[in-house]
Design a protein around this motif. Sequence first.
Motif, short mmCIF file in Angstrom:
data_model
loop_
_atom_site.label_atom_id
_atom_site.label_comp_id
_atom_site.label_asym_id
_atom_site.label_seq_id
_atom_site.Cartn_x
_atom_site.Cartn_y
_atom_site.Cartn_z
N GLY A 1 67.13 73.89 -42.38
CA GLY A 1 68.58 73.88 -42.49
C GLY A 1 69.19 72.91 -41.51
O GLY A 1 68.75 71.76 -41.37
N LEU A 2 70.22 73.37 -40.78
CA LEU A 2 70.99 72.50 -39.89
C LEU A 2 70.49 72.56 -38.45
O LEU A 2 70.83 71.70 -37.65
N PHE A 3 69.72 73.62 -38.10
CA PHE A 3 69.32 73.79 -36.71
C PHE A 3 68.14 72.88 -36.37
O PHE A 3 67.15 72.79 -37.12
N VAL A 4 68.26 72.21 -35.23
CA VAL A 4 67.13 71.47 -34.66
C VAL A 4 66.37 72.39 -33.71
O VAL A 4 65.15 72.36 -33.63
N GLU A 5 67.11 73.20 -32.96
CA GLU A 5 66.51 74.18 -32.04
C GLU A 5 67.29 75.48 -32.17
O GLU A 5 68.52 75.47 -32.17
N LYS A 6 66.55 76.60 -32.29
CA LYS A 6 67.19 77.91 -32.47
C LYS A 6 67.01 78.76 -31.22
O LYS A 6 65.99 78.64 -30.53
N PRO A 7 67.95 79.65 -30.90
CA PRO A 7 67.76 80.60 -29.79
C PRO A 7 66.65 81.58 -30.12
O PRO A 7 66.47 81.96 -31.28
N GLN A 8 65.90 82.03 -29.09
CA GLN A 8 64.74 82.88 -29.27
C GLN A 8 65.00 84.29 -28.73
O GLN A 8 65.85 84.49 -27.86
N THR A 9 64.24 85.26 -29.25
CA THR A 9 64.31 86.66 -28.78
C THR A 9 63.75 86.75 -27.37
O THR A 9 62.71 86.16 -27.07
N VAL A 10 64.46 87.50 -26.48
CA VAL A 10 64.06 87.58 -25.07
C VAL A 10 64.14 89.02 -24.60
O VAL A 10 64.79 89.87 -25.22
#
Length: 1107
Positions: free
Chosen positions: A41-50
Amino acid sequence: SFLSGAKGEKVEAPPAVYTVSLTLPLEHVPGEEPQMSQISGLFVEKPQTVTAIKGKNVTFVAKVDSSQMLRKPTMKWLKGKWMDLGSKAGKHLQFKESYDRNTKIYTYELTIVKVVDGDAGGYRCEVTSKDKCDSCTFDISVEDAGEDAGELDFSGLLKKRERKQKEEPETDVDVWEILKNAKPCDYEKIAFQYGITDLRGLLKRLKKMKKVEPKKSDAFLKKLGPAYSVEKGKKIQLNVELSDPNAQVRWLRNGQEIKPSAKYIFESVGGIRKLTINKCTLADDAAYECVVGEEKSFTEVYVQEPPVTITKMLDDIHVVVGEKVEFEVEVSDEGANVKWMKDGVELSRDGKYRFKKDGTKHWLIINEATTEDIGTYYVYTSGGESKAELEVEEKELEVLQSIADLTLKAAEQAVFKCEVSDEKVTGKWFKDGVEVTPSNRIKMTHIGRTHKLVIDDVKPEDAGDYTFVPDGYALSISAKLNFLEIKIDYVPRQEPPKIHLDTTGSFVNKNTIIVVAGNKLRFDVDITGEPPPTVCWKKGDTEISEAEGRVRVETRKNLSCFVIEGAERSDEGLYHITVTNPAGEDKADVMVKIVDVPDPPENVKCTAVGEDSASVQWDPPKFDGGVPVKGYLMERKKKGSSRWTRLNFDIYESTTYEAKKMIEGVLYEMRVFAVNGIGISQPSASSKPFMPIAPTSEPTRLTVEDVTDGTCALKWLPPERIGAGGIDGYIIEYCVEGATEWVQANETPVEKNSYRVRGLPVGEKMLFRVTAVNIAGRSPPAVMAQAVTIREIVERPKIRLPRQLRTKYIKRVGEKVNLVIPFQGKPRPVVTWLKDGAPLDTKLVNIRTSDVDTILFIRQAAREHSGQYTLSVQIENMEDKVTLEIQIVDKPGPPIAVTVTDVWGFNAALEWKPPKDNGNCEITGYTIQKADLKTKEWFMVLEHNRRPSCTVSDLVMGNEYTFRVFSENICGMSDDACISKNTAAITKTGLKQKQQPYKEKDMCSSPKFITPLVDRSVIAGYSAAISCAVRGHPKPKIIWMKNKMIIGENPKYLMQNNQGVLTLNIRKPSLFDGGKYTCRAINDLGQDEVECKLEVRVITEKEEAKK
């Protein structure tokens, strides 16, 4: 950051544990390969679960590629399903946005400062850019800091560690079993011993492996559930149960304390604490917690919006090119959003489409419709949809005034003038096919609907054909300019006058001019003659003079102009023109015919309806406008709507029309336009509302219920399909078997599902049929399969006695008797009632008899109604009889002659005789009571004693007793009892009772307070009460005082005295209600008083914040 390890490899330091502010990477569990999220899609980098440490900061990063976007993307950070974090930006939530012009990448950051337990949960980020959208989800779990979370110099430890040769780990050593059994303070030592560098991953895996028993709460017996769901506008209640009923709780919403109000209501019942949230909105979708001391209970509340429905649907619209279009829809919720689409494509707000909203109403507006806008338009809500058709018709341009041919002389002015129906239409002038250009001598003007071409100082080269062509229309208006050369004759002469009529212009035939009503007529007549003749215009005998007015004559040299401004029907007729001079006279006649649009059609009415169609008929217009009517245009609309829908776009010539594609059960109205060569008439008056409906299906299950001499009773069931028209009634018809002529039995439709046909020939075989009728007409008939012979059927009489009457029928006196006994028999039997063999007295008993049953009715039963009743049902020599016994019972009378026959020891023997009145039924028993002559109180001895005698035992020595006896039957005990004539004295010889003199104790005492008043401190605005207790006889008088002043009848105070417990209630005390309160008790023997201090304080905002 990465540090150098003992063996030369890079060791990743766990920043979430050892730093205050950090950006968390994707977690890595030892023994597993790290998995990179797929970029889509549009994301180059996505936030991750922490997993975040409580009290630390955490940052999430999302990157979006905008190289393929036309405008800047929009980013939203959401928690749960609906909570928009953008509205909560502040010290706790911080947002950052940056843009790299070289890579065209937008970077978005979300930082949570000092993570709390309420931040745990699911999150979502959404990015949108016009027609593109992408989203991703991630979770946050919050952990408390453990023993190993202190500030350690991890770099120093690594520097001091000595390098060792690489050793192969023993295969039989399970590191995870060692870690599971070790203390948390030894985790770091064991990790370095076995070469584990990802300490954060180690802690996470240990947490999953260990089965930690849930910590039992000391403060909560019952905690909040994990989540709650509620519809928007409804209320929700959160409950917890505490181990300490007196403990104080605090309620928090997203970490902020909630204050009690009309929206948030706190309740406390024992150990249960309740939080009620009234009229929930989307703002109430949040995390909530209940705090008791140091312990907390968390939950999340999700607010769901109810589906939005459409209450008023879209209407079809028909317009012409250039008109404004407004689609209107009404929904169930004022705050709802709707989506507009055309032919499956969503519409956006741009120069062509406009959206408007007012409360529950929404509009889609198209300012100037074109043929490209034709199609189906949809509107969608979360709970419904509606569609409508838009039809755009090409706009026709009408010529209201054409250009007249001109014949001019040199140096005169030529004026070409025309008028069209649209003011906005522009156009061009052409001469002999060449466009005319303006100059000092040639001028072109456009004022409103009028276009002019003015040529000053006409010259011979100006002669030719002039044409006006409107822009955008396949239409042209032409006229001719003739140049007249003047030859000067120097020889004076006389020439007879001559009228030159040009019959090639406006004339439809010789000497006849047709003018459209409302248009301007200018008729130029060339006149020759020497000397110049005089001109006279007449209509009939009326001369038209040269004057300013609507109908006038303008005279120039060799030219007479006849002008009518705004032609009317009264201007129609024959006009005479006469010219005279000394040389002679000439005459001519001109017929002026005024034509107009026709009058509206008349008497529009609906003649027939079908399931989805209707036939409409009308009368032609009285006046056709002077031009034959070409046809008609029809429109219809739903009753109550203001939108008319055109049914035909081609002219319909007939005066009857069948409208189709209608909805059954909906009221419609119709109107008609007449069309001739001039134009379209005004609409006719609307027809009366009519409803497309279809006849019902045929009635079902037609059967014969009864046949007599000359009559036949029929019954049937309603049709299976009724439709929107309902049923007005039924028509019953009959005919002789073998005949074809059906005779209608009822003049008006019957509403019931049964009917008796009368006047039938006895002995004939008849056929019957039934037809349902409604507004649409008659249904198909239900026909009897077999013919019925009209003859009385003799049926033997038979009484069907109800089961409860087959035995003795018992009723109490005063009750109602209503016996319904059905019977059979044909023809109608003769019913006879007998009582005890004699005819029944109708004054005592009411008898009502019908064809199928007989009723015996007694309003209030009496004993004389008892007896045997015989019912006889007789038809000719056949008879059936039944006998029923009715018994009317009442309470019995008292027994007779109750006597004490013997007394021995502690016993007494009684005997009596049965009562004279047994209540018309058997005596079922007796009730015996005794009374001591001292107390004279009656006590039960025996119940339901069946014999008229008994023995009374357990009598008390020294007492003398009397007895009474009640009789009983099925109605109960007798109202009165019979008292024994003698008494039974229980004595014992040799014993004498020495009675002591009775001395009454003095109970009087002075007032004494046994419970004093207690000093109290209360909060202003909250009702308070002070209490004490007093004892004294006679009852003391109570006086309440404040600061030694007696409190009178003040409504602020409520004084109560409950069995010596004294309470003073103070409603909503203020600072002025504080002081010393005294309670004084006084009676004849003395007085006593107690006092206390009452402090009233106002709670401050700081104290509330501490709570």
